[in-house]
Design an enzyme around this catalytic site. Structure first.
Site, short mmCIF file in Angstrom:
data_model
loop_
_atom_site.label_atom_id
_atom_site.label_comp_id
_atom_site.label_asym_id
_atom_site.label_seq_id
_atom_site.Cartn_x
_atom_site.Cartn_y
_atom_site.Cartn_z
CD GLN A 240 -6.50 57.18 -6.85
OE1 GLN A 240 -6.92 56.31 -7.61
NE2 GLN A 240 -7.13 58.35 -6.69
NE ARG A 387 -9.53 64.71 -14.41
CZ ARG A 387 -8.34 64.95 -14.93
NH1 ARG A 387 -7.76 64.06 -15.69
NH2 ARG A 387 -7.72 66.08 -14.69
CB CYS A 388 -16.37 62.23 -10.59
SG CYS A 388 -17.20 60.73 -10.07
CD GLU A 763 -12.16 64.00 -8.47
OE1 GLU A 763 -13.01 64.52 -7.73
OE2 GLU A 763 -11.54 62.97 -8.18
#
Lengths: 809, 284
Positions: A240, A387-388, A763
């Site tokens: 990522q 996802r945050c 997110e």
């Protein structure tokens, strides 16, 4: 010329710029099976590496015998910590300032830990080789509970104590105990405690945000290829943050950075799982150096769930005080964070608990205090932001549960309690008690819109009737109304306070306009499904007046892309998106000079109009961007260099603060514990909207992962540290069948400091969704006296709640 | 998730299968759809040096609807069961149950024979076949024999089938009356938290016969004779439902797993059974 008959509207539409639901350019290849993921990479002579993993959660290794493994046909080498130690690579730094064993150095700290790396001609031989390695273990006491860990005499990590057995300082300060990693505080302790002590109303609750896992469809993996002739290392991987990986590889291997090329090809979802550095990367690089051949390592699903980067595992205790009318006066939050055997969180260095200090949420809370203690246990390392943005899900879950508990304490409607405590529109930019400055918001408008959309009052009336019917024996189903209002903090971030291992968290975009009026843009981020190639082209289309379809967006190759910190924490649009707009504006500034020259007027006498520069007051006199691009390369213009290129490195002045209002309506079968989601409404305000279709897709995906976490997804351990949820049979990954219909909606409150006003959205639905689903379950039982019960709300836990409330007769 | 090396055999006829089984004994396993065996091999929990694929074997397919009996070839897939109009009419509980097994991709490969012969207590077909009083045809080099479904299951993965035998077909007496297959699961693809198969016949206003079997609530499927008996002769009223449920609870022996503890499973088993009986009765 076609341009001359096109209306302005046509010209705008032709660009497919910001605000257009442009179809994803990525999907042509993905829907035809033509994506190129790491495991699709096949190189001549490529070898395959895989791990011998520990079956024990805590054990001393007394011996490793590789003799038989080396006899397995196709097995070429077996690496152990002893092989890596001379290179100084048997341990590696983590993103959290801790260090982690690459291969077990005398002991193992979690089940599934990497013990030896078998290198073979193919993955079948590697699997057989793994079976043939004989490791002898001497079991040690296992600790899976962080509170027990802080009391235990057992020293999990020998490097945490000095010669006198006293704990030595960790990366973030003194340790309270040998199994303690750090204490992190925000806000004012004494004033907060004083307000709470003197408050008329105080609600207290302790909640456990269980351990779960991002579980991207594609697991982690890499291919390392060391070219011994030219000394260059190429590393393809599911990264990522490819540039950060290049720097980290250089720092720990000693290979100069220009000799390392890191490539993130197509990535099948990241969700935080692919931010950190894993032993597989290091071992693949070493194995390629040792063998002179490319080496591939790919996790299987069990490896992924059991060993790489879990999320959450926060024990949170809160106190919230208020006036009898419901005005919140103070908030206190104490967290015990289970980090597993190594602190491998992926957070900005100065924030060992991430942005947990956003836990005052969307509310105007004058006084607050947060304290987080990180603890070692015999569980897998990680603590990434699934996802945050850096623990924001934990923070939002905490405050949205505390609000519900306070509403119960006050006997108030939870929607009204939120409304009277929201930060008001005119208070922005708003300085929160725990330190952040919220950039913009209009919470009341969003909340009113959401409640009106679902006809909130009618839902509550229906719920009252349902409770009566239940008590009268007419139904066995209860109805829950889940509310959540969240504020995210995304777009890390300003280099002045955000870095990872000293790498500033700016991002970048480099644009080259080709002579015929098409372009390539390269960014420091990397899409894992977010659709960057689609949306960043749209930003540029609006900024430089060339059609999005004529703009290629490329990411993920460190040899070609400008340096950036990658994609996670909803930072791509806030940071790289800003860099893209700024680079586009540099292009436009030069184009303006060229246009003025071509139109034989002064620079200030032309203005930009969609896809061209026109002479002010004479719209029939213009030069299109396409014409300007050609002239930039092919016409000698006095005082202006040929070419049309720009690069921007953007260091954002602040984070962005997307927000949203969610409502979930759920029916719960009291006898079986089965929840049925009747309705889910999600209003998101992510500032300026670049591609509404992609936003909707992101919201659907984030809500689905929220549903998963709230209703069943967990990494559970037994007392011996065995992972009980190591396959997709037990680890809940929702299918289309389990997913409800989602209604999406929006308001637009642009970020005042972002060049195009965008805030990021990927997110938000996860952050806001988890408490919304959870609140729906808990709200269903409020009439029967439930204050709080922990997630995940799977069938048996919902049943247990009903059972404990005496609802089974 | 890489299996150990194995020899792959793909015989064309049953004789070839039996010859391989006789030759390799314990070292050989037959495979139908492969949805249970292959994952076990990939986890290296099943050691199968000789894998005998039944896909090419003649005579194991086909659905025959007779006047009194239904015959399913062992290689009939769940998808074929779902799509067979005659079967849906003759024994609709098969279709109702098959639709609750896994997902369409799995059902395209998963077979009746594999589901039955593997002896996994999580599989749905074994309990269903006990409810329907089916008989399983077992063929070995020594000959052919039939074993009743209600006598077939001994323990988890332990059945009356000998290692050298192949389950080739299932024979089901044509069921009468109303049916229901009720299953609670955590998500698509999951095994049952609890499932109940009920076939119930009515004469006048009373229950004439009832067969009840439960899935994934013991180390074998559980045919609860007592539960069925509790309904016979009654109007399937609340008292009869309670009696059936109590009898069933006396027969099951669930264990705790990630689906929940024993108390929860027992409670859900009772709820699921009551719902299944009510639905079956409404159709009787």
């Amino acid at each position: 010329m076609k341009d001359e008959v096109d209306t302005r509207e046509d010209r705008v539409a032709n660009l497919k710029g910001m605000g257009c639901s442009r179809k994803r350019v990525e999907d042509a290849r993905f829907t035809q099976g033509k994506g190129n993921y790491v495991d699709d990479i096949k190189l001549d002579g490529m070898l395959f590496g895989d791990f011998v993993r520990s079956p024990y959660a805590h054990a001393r290794i007394t011996s490793i015998d590789i003799e038989e493994a080396l006899k397995v046909p196709g097995v070429l080498a077996v690496l152990t910590a002893a092989d890596l130690e001379p290179l100084g690579l048997h341990w590696m730094p983590t993103l959290a300032g801790d260090k982690q064993m690459v291969l077990a150095d005398g002991k193992v700290l979690f089940q599934g830990q990497e013990v030896a790396f078998v290198v073979a001609e193919d993955r079948y031989a590697a699997a057989d080789g793994i079976e043939a390695v004989v490791v002898e273990y001497e079991e040690l006491p296992v600790i899976v509970d962080p509170f027990e860990s802080l009391k235990s005499d057992v020293v999990l990590r020998e490097d945490t104590v000095g010669e006198d057995s006293a704990p030595i300082d960790g990366a973030h300060g003194p340790r309270k105990h040998h199994n303690h990693i750090f204490t992190w505080e925000a806000g004012d302790k004494a004033p907060t405690e004083e307000v709470i002590a003197n408050a008329e109303v105080v609600a207290e609750e302790t909640m456990y945000y269980h351990r779960t896992h991002p579980c991207p469809l594609e697991t982690c993996g890499c291919v390392a290829s060391m070219d011994k002739v030219n000394g260059k290392l190429t590393l393809w991987g599911t990264f990522q943050a490819p540039h950060a990986i290049r720097t980290v590889v250089s720092l720990i291997s000693g290979i100069e950075e220009h000799n390392i090329r890191v490539i993130s090809p197509d990535i099948g979802g990241g969700f935080g799982n692919k931010v950190g550095a894993y032993p597989g990367y290091v071992c693949s690089v070493v194995a390629s150096i040792v063998t002179g051949k490319p080496v591939k390592w790919i996790e299987d699903r069990m490896d992924n769930l059991m060993t790489t980067a879990f999320a959450r595992d926060y024990w949170m205790s809160g106190k919230i005080s208020a006036t009898p009318e419901g005005k919140i006066t103070a908030l206190r939050c104490q967290v015990t964070a289970d980090h597993g055997g190594f602190d491998a969180c992926a957070d900005p260095t100065k924030f060992p608990a991430g942005f947990m200090n956003i836990c005052t949420g969307s509310y105007d809370i004058p006084t607050a205090y947060l304290e987080v203690d990180g603890v070692y246990t015999n569980k897998a390392p990680g603590g990434v932001s699934y996802r945050c943005s850096f623990r924001v899900t934990e923070a939002v879950y905490f405050i949205e549960r505390m609000i519900e508990v306070l509403a119960i304490e006050l006997g108030m409607d939870a929607a009204e309690l939120r409304r009277i405590n929201f930060i008001k529109k005119e208070q922005f930019p708003y300085k929160a008690a725990l330190g952040w400055e919220y950039d913009s918001g209009d919470y009341h408008t969003a909340w009113d819109k959401a409640l009106k959309a679902v006809d909130y009052d009618a839902l509550r009336a229906e719920q009252v009737q349902r409770v009566e019917d239940f008590k009268a024996g007419k139904t066995r189903k209860l109805m829950g109304i889940g509310l959540s209002f969240f504020t995210e903090i995304v777009g890390a971030g300003p280099v002045k306070n955000c870095d990872i291992l000293g790498l500033g968290m700016f991002d970048s975009c480099e644009i080259r306009i080709h002579p015929t009026g098409s372009a390539i843009a390269r960014l420091g981020t990397i899409s894992q499904g977010q659709g960057h190639a689609t949306t960043f082209a749209q930003i540029l289309a609006s900024e430089i007046g060339l059609p999005a379809d004529s703009i290629t967006v490329e990411e993920g190759d460190t040899d070609t892309a400008p340096y950036g910190l990658g994609t996670y924490g909803s930072r791509s649009t806030p940071v790289a998106g800003a860099a893209t707009a700024m680079a586009g504006r540099k292009i436009r500034a030069k184009a303006q000079m060229i246009a003025a020259y071509l139109l034989e007027v002064h620079d200030d006498d032309v203005e930009f109009d969609v896809d061209r520069f026109v002479v002010k007051g004479a719209p029939e006199k213009f030069k299109t961007m396409k014409e300007i691009a050609f002239a930039a390369y092919n016409q000698a213009i006095p005082g202006i260099e040929p070419g049309l290129e720009a690069v921007s490195y953007y260091d954002p002045p602040n984070m962005t603060y997307p927000f949203g209002a969610y409502v979930c309506v759920m029916d719960i079968d009291v006898d079986t514990g089965v929840p049925d989601i009747r309705r889910f409404y999600a209003l998101d305000d992510c500032g300026t909207r670049i591609n509404p279709m992609i936003i909707e897709g992101q919201v659907h995906g984030g809500l689905t992962e929220a549903l998963a976490v709230a209703l069943g997804q967990e990494i559970a351990y037994d007392n011996m540290g065995n992972v009980k949820t190591g396959t997709l049979m037990d680890f809940f990954l929702p299918t289309a069948w389990e997913v409800p219909n989602y209604e999406t909606d929006f308001t637009v409150t642009p970020s005042p400091h972002h060049p195009i006003g965008a805030k990021g959205v990927g997110e938000s639905p996860h952050v806001g969704g988890v408490p919304c689903f959870s609140n729906a379950v808990q709200d269903a039982f409020r009439a029967f006296g439930l204050r709080h019960t922990n997630m995940p709300h799977d069938h048996w836990r919902i049943w247990k709640t009903a059972n404990e409330l005496g609802l089974h007769g | 998730m890489i299996p150990a090396g194995f020899e792959y055999h793909r015989p064309r006829d049953l004789e070839g299968v039996l010859a391989l089984l006789d030759e390799h004994g314990d070292d050989a396993r037959v495979m139908a759809g492969g949805h249970s065996l292959i994952p076990m091999m990939k986890l290296r929990m099943a050691d199968v040096p000789h894998l005998i694929d039944l896909q090419a074997v003649d005579g194991l397919a086909g659905i025959e609807i007779g006047a009194d009996e239904i015959r399913l070839g062992a290689m009939v897939t769940q998808t074929e069961i779902i799509g067979h109009a005659g079967l849906a009419e003759a024994a609709p509980i098969l279709r109702e149950a098959a639709l609750q097994i896994a997902d369409p991709q799995v059902r395209n490969m998963g077979t009746v024979g594999g589901n039955i012969a593997n002896g996994d207590p999580g599989n749905d077909m074994p309990g269903l076949m006990q409810c329907l009083d089916a008989r399983f045809t077992l063929v070995g080099s020594g000959g052919v024999r039939e074993v009743a479904a209600r006598e077939f299951y001994e323990a988890a993965y332990m059945t009356a089938r000998e290692d050298e035998e192949v389950l080739t077909a299932v024979t089901i007496p044509r069921p009468a009356g109303g049916h229901a297959y009720e299953k609670q699961k955590r998500k698509i693809g999951d095994y049952a938290t609890a499932a109940a198969a009920v076939q119930i016949a009515k004469e006048g206003r009373a229950c004439a016969s009832a067969a009840i079997a439960m899935t994934n609530l013991s180390d074998t499927p559980v045919f609860s004779e007592g539960a069925g008996a509790a309904l016979v002769g009654t109007a399937v009223d609340a008292a009869a439902l309670a009696a059936a449920s109590e009898a069933m609870l006396g027969d099951i022996d669930p264990t705790e797993d990630n689906r929940g503890p024993v108390a929860f499973k027992r409670h859900v088993a009772g709820v699921i059974l009551r719902r299944a009986i009510e639905r079956a009765w409404s159709r009787a």
